[in-house]
Design a protein around this motif. Structure first.
Motif, short mmCIF file in Angstrom:
data_model
loop_
_atom_site.label_atom_id
_atom_site.label_comp_id
_atom_site.label_asym_id
_atom_site.label_seq_id
_atom_site.Cartn_x
_atom_site.Cartn_y
_atom_site.Cartn_z
N ARG A 134 0.85 -1.20 0.00
CA ARG A 134 0.00 0.00 0.00
C ARG A 134 0.87 1.24 0.00
O ARG A 134 1.77 1.39 0.82
CB ARG A 134 -0.91 0.02 1.23
CG ARG A 134 -1.83 1.23 1.30
CD ARG A 134 -2.65 1.22 2.59
NE ARG A 134 -3.49 2.41 2.68
CZ ARG A 134 -3.09 3.59 3.13
NH1 ARG A 134 -1.83 3.72 3.56
NH2 ARG A 134 -3.92 4.62 3.16
N ASP A 135 0.63 2.15 -0.95
CA ASP A 135 1.37 3.41 -0.99
C ASP A 135 0.92 4.30 0.18
O ASP A 135 -0.26 4.35 0.53
CB ASP A 135 1.10 4.13 -2.32
CG ASP A 135 2.06 5.28 -2.55
OD1 ASP A 135 3.01 5.10 -3.33
OD2 ASP A 135 1.88 6.36 -1.97
N GLU A 136 1.89 5.02 0.77
CA GLU A 136 1.58 5.88 1.91
C GLU A 136 0.58 6.98 1.54
O GLU A 136 -0.10 7.54 2.40
CB GLU A 136 2.85 6.52 2.46
CG GLU A 136 3.82 5.55 3.11
CD GLU A 136 4.73 4.85 2.11
OE1 GLU A 136 4.51 5.02 0.88
OE2 GLU A 136 5.64 4.13 2.54
N GLN A 137 0.49 7.31 0.25
CA GLN A 137 -0.41 8.37 -0.18
C GLN A 137 -1.74 7.84 -0.72
O GLN A 137 -2.51 8.58 -1.34
CB GLN A 137 0.27 9.23 -1.26
CG GLN A 137 1.56 9.90 -0.80
CD GLN A 137 1.36 10.71 0.47
OE1 GLN A 137 0.37 11.39 0.62
NE2 GLN A 137 2.32 10.61 1.39
N ASN A 138 -2.03 6.58 -0.47
CA ASN A 138 -3.33 6.05 -0.87
C ASN A 138 -4.42 6.75 -0.07
O ASN A 138 -4.36 6.80 1.16
CB ASN A 138 -3.38 4.54 -0.61
CG ASN A 138 -4.54 3.86 -1.32
OD1 ASN A 138 -5.69 4.25 -1.13
ND2 ASN A 138 -4.24 2.86 -2.12
N ALA A 139 -5.40 7.30 -0.76
CA ALA A 139 -6.41 8.12 -0.10
C ALA A 139 -7.31 7.31 0.83
O ALA A 139 -7.87 7.85 1.79
CB ALA A 139 -7.27 8.84 -1.14
N ARG A 140 -7.48 6.03 0.55
CA ARG A 140 -8.38 5.22 1.37
C ARG A 140 -7.63 4.72 2.59
O ARG A 140 -6.70 3.93 2.49
CB ARG A 140 -8.92 4.05 0.54
CG ARG A 140 -10.00 3.24 1.25
CD ARG A 140 -10.38 2.01 0.45
NE ARG A 140 -11.08 2.35 -0.76
CZ ARG A 140 -12.40 2.49 -0.87
NH1 ARG A 140 -13.14 2.33 0.20
NH2 ARG A 140 -12.96 2.79 -2.01
N GLU A 141 -8.06 5.19 3.77
CA GLU A 141 -7.42 4.78 5.02
C GLU A 141 -8.32 3.88 5.86
O GLU A 141 -7.89 3.31 6.84
CB GLU A 141 -7.01 6.01 5.83
CG GLU A 141 -5.99 6.88 5.10
CD GLU A 141 -5.52 8.06 5.92
OE1 GLU A 141 -5.86 8.12 7.13
OE2 GLU A 141 -4.83 8.93 5.37
N HIS A 142 -9.60 3.81 5.50
CA HIS A 142 -10.55 2.92 6.17
C HIS A 142 -11.17 2.00 5.14
O HIS A 142 -11.24 2.33 3.95
CB HIS A 142 -11.65 3.74 6.87
CG HIS A 142 -11.13 4.69 7.91
ND1 HIS A 142 -10.68 5.95 7.60
CD2 HIS A 142 -10.98 4.55 9.26
CE1 HIS A 142 -10.27 6.56 8.70
NE2 HIS A 142 -10.44 5.73 9.71
N ASP A 143 -11.62 0.85 5.59
CA ASP A 143 -12.22 -0.13 4.67
C ASP A 143 -11.27 -0.46 3.53
O ASP A 143 -11.61 -0.39 2.35
CB ASP A 143 -13.55 0.42 4.13
CG ASP A 143 -14.35 -0.66 3.40
OD1 ASP A 143 -14.14 -1.86 3.70
OD2 ASP A 143 -15.15 -0.31 2.52
N THR A 144 -10.03 -0.83 3.90
CA THR A 144 -9.00 -1.09 2.88
C THR A 144 -8.89 -2.56 2.50
O THR A 144 -8.13 -2.91 1.59
CB THR A 144 -7.62 -0.62 3.39
OG1 THR A 144 -7.30 -1.34 4.59
CG2 THR A 144 -7.64 0.87 3.70
N GLU A 145 -9.62 -3.45 3.18
CA GLU A 145 -9.52 -4.87 2.91
C GLU A 145 -10.48 -5.29 1.79
O GLU A 145 -11.59 -4.78 1.71
CB GLU A 145 -9.84 -5.68 4.17
CG GLU A 145 -8.96 -5.34 5.37
CD GLU A 145 -7.52 -5.73 5.14
OE1 GLU A 145 -7.29 -6.76 4.46
OE2 GLU A 145 -6.63 -5.01 5.63
N PRO A 146 -10.08 -6.21 0.93
CA PRO A 146 -10.99 -6.69 -0.13
C PRO A 146 -12.10 -7.55 0.47
O PRO A 146 -11.88 -8.28 1.44
CB PRO A 146 -10.08 -7.52 -1.03
CG PRO A 146 -8.98 -7.99 -0.14
CD PRO A 146 -8.75 -6.89 0.85
#
Length: 500
Positions: free
Chosen positions: A32-44
């Motif tokens: 996961r990139d540190e700048q990925n906007a999604r910080e919640h609900d990240t699991e498939p």
């Protein structure tokens, strides 16, 4: 290992136009990139995993190369995780181990703000992106951008240039409130303003109703919203003043008497109704050593000194017949409460009103209706206009002309710098400043009636004409300004369609 396929660039347009063709990566090398906007609900979820097990990942993900040889996914991290899970059991289930399609964006290495923005745009339109993740990503991406990128990003997101500041403020709200604000149609700035006044009781519902009224009028204005915000700020300031008064009493070790409950007897009395045992008046100074020394706060949050139990501490009640509480007394109490509320609302309405006048004055040309109104006032020279000129109080005029520090900047100097083609703007600002001074306080002495009057009950003809002018100009300006409820109440008898 993927190879570089695009050259780094500082142009946001190039980021869009020079996206490299996709390559195939081992999912195990994707993090996961540190700048990925999604910080919640990240699991498939299970459905996504089942799909990837059967047919793989169809849409390419977007990654940035990292120094340790891995790739940071800023778009498609859940798909990458699903591919990792699928490959972990592929041999056992008799399925092929698959690689994943990816756009390798070497041009984004070191460009964290723009990377987070691209991730935000991707995730914002996907199911499950929370309002909090959206706000946090807007804040972080816009802070860490060049001016060129920021202008482009704010335009793409449909937000103002202060979006990063608004996003940071809005994150103070809890998740449930953020969802309701978004569902109710609040934009980013309005959500941030809700956060400012959230502690005022009923603020959220009041603002949503004001927003609905603006939407129903269908002209894109926010006049009702601005008036409700002004009232909420006034109530917030009033609550803060009371809290400060209570803190000062606590610091002085003076009890604040609570209002008695239903059926409770209240032995306390204000000092103005008491005397000492010898019949001398009681004051704050000569009563402060009494164990019953206490206070209540009046409508202006000033202490009214009391004795908690005069009989116990040897005080006498001033002799006077005590009248039973009547219906007339209750009506007077209700009228007093109404007066306090209307006075507060009248003062609060000055904020949105002056901001609207300032926008008119700062425009290229004031509307012709405003120019004609100002000319008539200057030529008629009504009494209030001369009184304002005699006071030489020009702070409001400086504010309307655009001064950053109206207390220190000269209104005359600012007016002198205005192009000659905008003389009407200056004239209107001066007349408006005189009116603002005239209606600053809700209560004033009416020389014609030789009595004090409340302006929210009976403004004079000129005062009402000024408010009605602004109402007309606000409607013509896409509803950007609306009279507040208390102002509308004040001018009701002066409207052209009102019978004499």
């Amino acid at each position: 290992m993927a190879t570089a396929v695009s050259a780094p660039t500082n142009s946001p347009d190039a980021h869009e136009e020079e996206v490299p063709p996709f390559v195939y990566l081992d999912p195990a090398k994707v993090v996961r990139d540190e700048q990925n906007a999604r910080e919640h609900d990240t699991e498939p979820d299970e459905e996504l995993i089942a799909s990837v097990k059967e047919i793989g990942v169809e849409d390419p993900i977007s990654v940035r190369p990292r120094p340790d040889g891995t790739f940071g996914a800023f778009k498609g991290w859940r798909r990458a995780q699903a591919a990792q899970i699928a490959n972990a059991t592929a041999e056992e289930d008799g399925r092929p181990v698959r690689r994943i399609k990816a756009y390798v964006r070497e041009d984004l290495v070191g460009r964290d703000g723009w990377t987070r923005f691209l991730s935000l745009v991707e995730n914002k339109h996907r199911e499950g992106m929370s309002e909090r993740d959206t706000l946090r990503s807007q804040e972080l991406s816009l802070i860490d951008m060049s001016d060129v990128e920021r202008r482009k990003a704010t335009k793409a997101l449909g937000v103002s240039h202060n979006a990063a500041k608004h996003a940071k403020a809005a994150q103070k709200l809890n998740d449930a409130t953020l969802r309701r604000a978004s569902a109710g149609g609040m934009d980013l700035e309005q959500t941030a303003q809700l956060a400012e006044v959230e502690n005022v009781r009923g603020a959220e519902n009041r603002l949503l109703r004001a927003l609905q009224r603006d939407h129903e009028e269908g002209n894109g204005g926010r006049g009702h919203w601005d008036q409700e915000m002004a009232l909420l700020h006034a109530e917030q300031a009033d609550a803060a003043a009371r809290a400060k008064a209570e803190e000062e009493l606590t610091a002085a070790d003076i009890p604040l008497l609570r209002e008695p409950g239903y059926g409770e007897k209240d032995p306390s009395q204000p000092l103005t109704e008491l005397t000492s045992g010898l019949g001398n008046p009681l004051t704050e100074d000569n009563h402060k050593n009494c164990p019953g020394h206490s206070a209540r706060l009046d409508e202006e949050h000033r202490p009214v000194w009391h004795c908690a139990d005069p009989a116990e501490y040897g005080h006498k009640v001033r002799p006077k017949p005590k009248k039973p509480k009547t219906e007339e007394d209750e009506q007077k109490a209700e009228e007093r409460a109404r007066t306090v509320a209307c006075n507060r609302a009248w003062k609060a309405a000055a904020g949105p009103r002056q901001e609207f006048v300032k926008r008119l004055v700062r425009g290229k040309a004031v509307p012709d209706e405003a120019r004609q109104f100002a000319q008539r006032i200057m030529l008629d020279l009504p009494r209030f206009y001369g009184k304002w000129a005699d006071k030489q109080r020009t702070e409001t005029l400086a504010f309307l002309l655009g001064a950053k520090d109206p207390e220190r900047e000269s209104a005359a100097d600012i007016a002198a710098s205005v192009p000659k083609g905008r003389l009407a703007n200056v004239v209107f600002a001066q007349v408006a400043a005189a009116f603002e001074d005239d209606i600053r306080e809700p209560k004033k002495f009416d020389t014609a009636r030789m009595d004090h009057v409340y302006l929210w009950q009976s403004p004079d003809r000129l005062q009402a004409s000024y408010l009605l002018l602004l109402e007309s100009l606000g409607r013509a300006d896409s509803g950007s300004y609306q009279l507040s409820e208390v102002e509308d109440q004040a001018v009701a008898k002066h409207r052209p369609d009102t019978e004499a």
